[in-house]
Design an enzyme around this catalytic site. Structure first.
Site, mmCIF file in Angstrom:
data_model
loop_
_atom_site.group_PDB
_atom_site.id
_atom_site.type_symbol
_atom_site.label_atom_id
_atom_site.label_comp_id
_atom_site.label_asym_id
_atom_site.label_seq_id
_atom_site.Cartn_x
_atom_site.Cartn_y
_atom_site.Cartn_z
ATOM 1 N N ASP A 15 -4.476 10.304 14.671
ATOM 2 C CA ASP A 15 -5.255 10.059 13.444
ATOM 3 C C ASP A 15 -5.868 8.606 13.758
ATOM 4 O OD1 ASP A 15 -6.380 10.246 10.934
ATOM 5 O OD2 ASP A 15 -4.647 9.730 9.947
ATOM 6 N N GLY A 19 0.222 8.965 1.832
ATOM 7 C CA GLY A 19 0.891 10.426 1.775
ATOM 8 C C GLY A 19 2.619 10.552 2.085
ATOM 9 N N ASN A 51 -7.046 2.554 10.461
ATOM 10 C CA ASN A 51 -5.837 2.346 10.977
ATOM 11 C C ASN A 51 -5.556 1.397 11.947
ATOM 12 O OD1 ASN A 51 -4.701 4.418 9.468
ATOM 13 N ND2 ASN A 51 -4.812 6.194 10.784
ATOM 14 N N GLY A 70 0.940 -1.198 -0.108
ATOM 15 C CA GLY A 70 0.063 0.061 0.147
ATOM 16 C C GLY A 70 0.635 1.103 -0.032
ATOM 17 N N TYR A 108 5.213 -8.134 10.028
ATOM 18 C CA TYR A 108 4.248 -8.305 8.975
ATOM 19 C C TYR A 108 3.128 -8.928 9.516
ATOM 20 C CZ TYR A 108 2.221 -9.741 4.480
ATOM 21 O OH TYR A 108 0.998 -10.073 3.656
ATOM 22 N N VAL A 109 1.984 -8.015 9.461
ATOM 23 C CA VAL A 109 0.808 -8.379 10.112
ATOM 24 C C VAL A 109 -0.205 -8.937 9.167
ATOM 25 C CG1 VAL A 109 -1.403 -7.613 11.761
ATOM 26 C CG2 VAL A 109 0.924 -6.301 11.787
#
Length: 336
Positions: free
Chosen positions: A147, A36, A152, A33, A105-106
């Site tokens: 955030d 920004g 998230n 992914g 790494y999830v």
């Protein structure tokens, strides 16, 4: 001469743009992914023989704000050693100067994907409590996320709940385990200019919406947590006013209790001073609610205390009632 398929050509073209990581250590396998601030890749750690995720700065130059924020994110995560926060394994600079860091790494689902399988209030609150606990740990370490939102948050294959994307985090104080030199670096890279708007509409606190991100403290995260709780219960982002949120919760079937509605309403208060002071206070009140105890967010009347007591000890009361009825029937049968 064998002609390559269009898909193979596209993959080779993409691979040519992948960052040049140390070849003796990491092998990039595919992009996961792009945000920004950085792009995340699935990679293989040759030295430790495991899959990892690597986030690489999108910054055009090492001195840019994006680069600074990615460096801060990696250092923030390195100081937040908690089961609900993704651990950092390594960090460094590419040959072109861009920053990267390596993390666990999830495997799992984002909260919006996982929420589809959550059945009822109890299941939703069990996940929410784990989110609040991770944020409470960050607050105790002097870090504000700024955030928090469903996308998230990730739920792993074995039920672990992880709060991701700390790129907007603000350092309020030195993490307890951090040496002074490291703390200075974190603080100097954590400032936000006045008027900067950080967060996501529907989940960011009113002070963030006004562009006061530089003054946003733990209470801003509490607001976002309340918005996440509202979303988990209703499937919708939180409305702008507390009254509208309370009405929205009251319209649900089955209707959440007044205590739970009061907890969410306290999180979503307009003024920071009217919210829980931090995520630890929220998590503690939520734990009291789930244990069937009185909560700080809702002063109970005498009748509500009786109802809560009866509900909390319903099984015991039913057993005692059944026992007393059987004893009465037995005594009556003996007299005949």
């Amino acid at each position: 001469m064998t002609r390559l398929a269009d898909g193979a050509i596209a993959r080779l073209r993409d691979a040519a743009t992948w960052p040049a990581l140390p070849p003796d250590r990491y092998e990039i396998r595919r992009p996961l992914g792009r945000g920004g601030m950085g792009t995340v890749y699935a990679a293989y750690d040759r030295r430790l023989e495991r899959e990892v995720a690597i986030k690489v700065s999108n910054a055009p130059a090492p001195s840019s704000d994006l680069e600074t924020r990615l460096r801060q994110e990696s250092r923030v995560l390195a100081h937040l050693e908690h089961p609900g926060i993704v651990p950092v394994h390594d960090a460094g600079a590419l040959d072109d100067g861009r920053w990267f860091y390596v993390m666990k790494y999830v495997r799992g689902e984002t909260l919006p994907e996982h929420a589809v399988s959550l059945a009822g209030e109890a299941a939703a609150l069990a996940v929410f409590e784990r989110i609040a606990e991770a944020v409470a740990f960050a607050h105790a370490a002097g870090v504000v996320h700024r955030d928090l939102k469903p996308s998230n948050i990730m739920v792993g294959a074995f039920g672990e709940v992880l709060v991701l994307d700390w790129g907007a985090a603000k350092i309020l104080a030195a993490p307890a385990a951090a040496p002074e030199s490291s703390t200075e670096t974190l603080e100097s890279s954590g400032g936000t200019a006045s008027g900067t708007r950080i967060g996501t509409p529907g989940f960011m606190a009113p002070e963030q919406q006004r562009g006061d991100a530089s003054t946003a403290g733990p209470a801003a995260d509490v607001y976002s947590l309340g918005a996440v709780a509202f979303w988990l219960l209703t499937g919708e982002p939180a409305p702008a006013s507390v009254d509208a949120a309370t009405r929205g919760l009251a319209a649900l079937q089955p209707k959440p209790s007044r205590r739970l509605r009061a907890i969410v309403a306290r999180c979503l208060a307009e003024a920071p001073v009217d919210r829980y002071v931090d995520a630890s206070a929220l998590a503690a009140d939520l734990a009291r609610y789930r244990a069937g105890e009185a909560v700080l967010a809702h002063p109970e009347s005498a009748s509500e205390r009786v109802v809560r007591f009866l509900d909390r000890y319903r099984a015991v009361i039913l057993l005692m009632t059944a026992y007393l009825v059987m004893r009465a029937l037995f005594a009556w049968a003996q007299r005949r």
